[in-house]
Design a protein around this motif. Structure first.
Motif, mmCIF file in Angstrom:
data_model
loop_
_atom_site.group_PDB
_atom_site.id
_atom_site.type_symbol
_atom_site.label_atom_id
_atom_site.label_comp_id
_atom_site.label_asym_id
_atom_site.label_seq_id
_atom_site.Cartn_x
_atom_site.Cartn_y
_atom_site.Cartn_z
ATOM 1 N N ARG A 1 0.035 2.423 0.122
ATOM 2 C CA ARG A 1 -1.170 2.351 -0.718
ATOM 3 C C ARG A 1 -1.530 3.721 -1.299
ATOM 4 O O ARG A 1 -1.940 3.816 -2.451
ATOM 5 N N THR A 2 -1.354 4.789 -0.522
ATOM 6 C CA THR A 2 -1.692 6.136 -0.996
ATOM 7 C C THR A 2 -0.878 6.479 -2.232
ATOM 8 O O THR A 2 -1.422 6.929 -3.234
ATOM 9 N N SER A 3 0.418 6.237 -2.174
ATOM 10 C CA SER A 3 1.304 6.519 -3.301
ATOM 11 C C SER A 3 0.916 5.675 -4.514
ATOM 12 O O SER A 3 0.868 6.164 -5.638
ATOM 13 N N MET A 4 0.622 4.401 -4.253
ATOM 14 C CA MET A 4 0.254 3.499 -5.344
ATOM 15 C C MET A 4 -1.078 3.931 -5.966
ATOM 16 O O MET A 4 -1.224 3.950 -7.180
ATOM 17 N N ASP A 5 -2.053 4.284 -5.121
ATOM 18 C CA ASP A 5 -3.361 4.705 -5.630
ATOM 19 C C ASP A 5 -3.270 5.975 -6.466
ATOM 20 O O ASP A 5 -3.941 6.102 -7.483
ATOM 21 N N SER B 1 6.889 -2.343 -6.708
ATOM 22 C CA SER B 1 8.066 -3.140 -6.335
ATOM 23 C C SER B 1 8.817 -2.580 -5.139
ATOM 24 O O SER B 1 9.493 -3.302 -4.430
ATOM 25 N N GLU B 2 8.697 -1.272 -4.918
ATOM 26 C CA GLU B 2 9.401 -0.666 -3.793
ATOM 27 C C GLU B 2 8.571 -0.711 -2.519
ATOM 28 O O GLU B 2 8.948 -0.144 -1.503
ATOM 29 N N GLY B 3 7.406 -1.368 -2.595
ATOM 30 C CA GLY B 3 6.566 -1.478 -1.420
ATOM 31 C C GLY B 3 6.083 -0.136 -0.920
ATOM 32 O O GLY B 3 5.910 0.082 0.272
ATOM 33 N N LYS B 4 5.864 0.781 -1.854
ATOM 34 C CA LYS B 4 5.356 2.104 -1.475
ATOM 35 C C LYS B 4 3.992 1.937 -0.813
ATOM 36 O O LYS B 4 3.291 0.970 -1.051
ATOM 37 N N GLY C 1 -3.512 -5.132 -3.224
ATOM 38 C CA GLY C 1 -2.081 -4.878 -3.226
ATOM 39 C C GLY C 1 -1.463 -5.473 -4.480
ATOM 40 O O GLY C 1 -2.115 -6.192 -5.233
ATOM 41 N N PRO C 2 -0.179 -5.168 -4.699
ATOM 42 C CA PRO C 2 0.477 -5.616 -5.942
ATOM 43 C C PRO C 2 0.891 -7.091 -5.875
ATOM 44 O O PRO C 2 2.050 -7.404 -5.701
#
Length: 133
Positions: free
Chosen positions: A41-45, A36-39, A99-100
């Motif tokens: 891709r690295t952070s999300m992965d 939701s914070e649009g972090k 992506g989310p």
């Protein structure tokens, strides 16, 4: 996405299982936050990887407890775990690639709800069995 909260209602009465459930819900919330914070891709992965690893570790731990205690519901419980891990990996892999999206986050949210329900029913039965051993 609304955040999940580890409430008294989710406590099983087994301190180990409850601690792991609390950490699992924290991991889910971290993933929703990252999405939701649009972090990046690295952070999300990294968060996706952590969540999947944590689910695998927690489920293995629960299964060890079931094995050691002779829990009668072990076969069904293990089958649920296997299917759950597979679906979680599929959903999070799609989030990682595309992506989310609203659709994928909706699927993840629904999948987490299934886990919460499992904690409320099956894991409570397990904890009761372990506590009475």
């Amino acid at each position: 996405m609304s955040r999940y909260e580890f409430t008294k209602k989710l406590e099983t009465g087994n301190p180990t299982i409850d601690k792991e459930h609390r950490e699992l819900i924290d991991a889910v919330n971290k993933l929703f936050d990252a999405c939701s914070e649009g972090k990046g891709r690295t952070s999300m992965d990294e968060t996706i990887k952590f969540l999947n690893n944590y689910v695998n570790r927690h489920f293995s731990h629960e299964e060890q407890l079931q094995q050691q205690s002779g829990y009668p519901g072990i076969t069904a419980h293990k089958a649920f775990h296997k299917q759950y891990k597979q679906t979680l990996e599929e959903i999070t892999a799609r989030i990682s690639v595309s992506g989310p999206t609203i659709v994928e986050l909706g699927k993840l949210n629904a999948h987490v709800s299934i886990l919460i329900s499992h904690i409320n029913t099956e894991d409570k039965k397990l904890a009761t069995f372990l506590n009475n051993k």
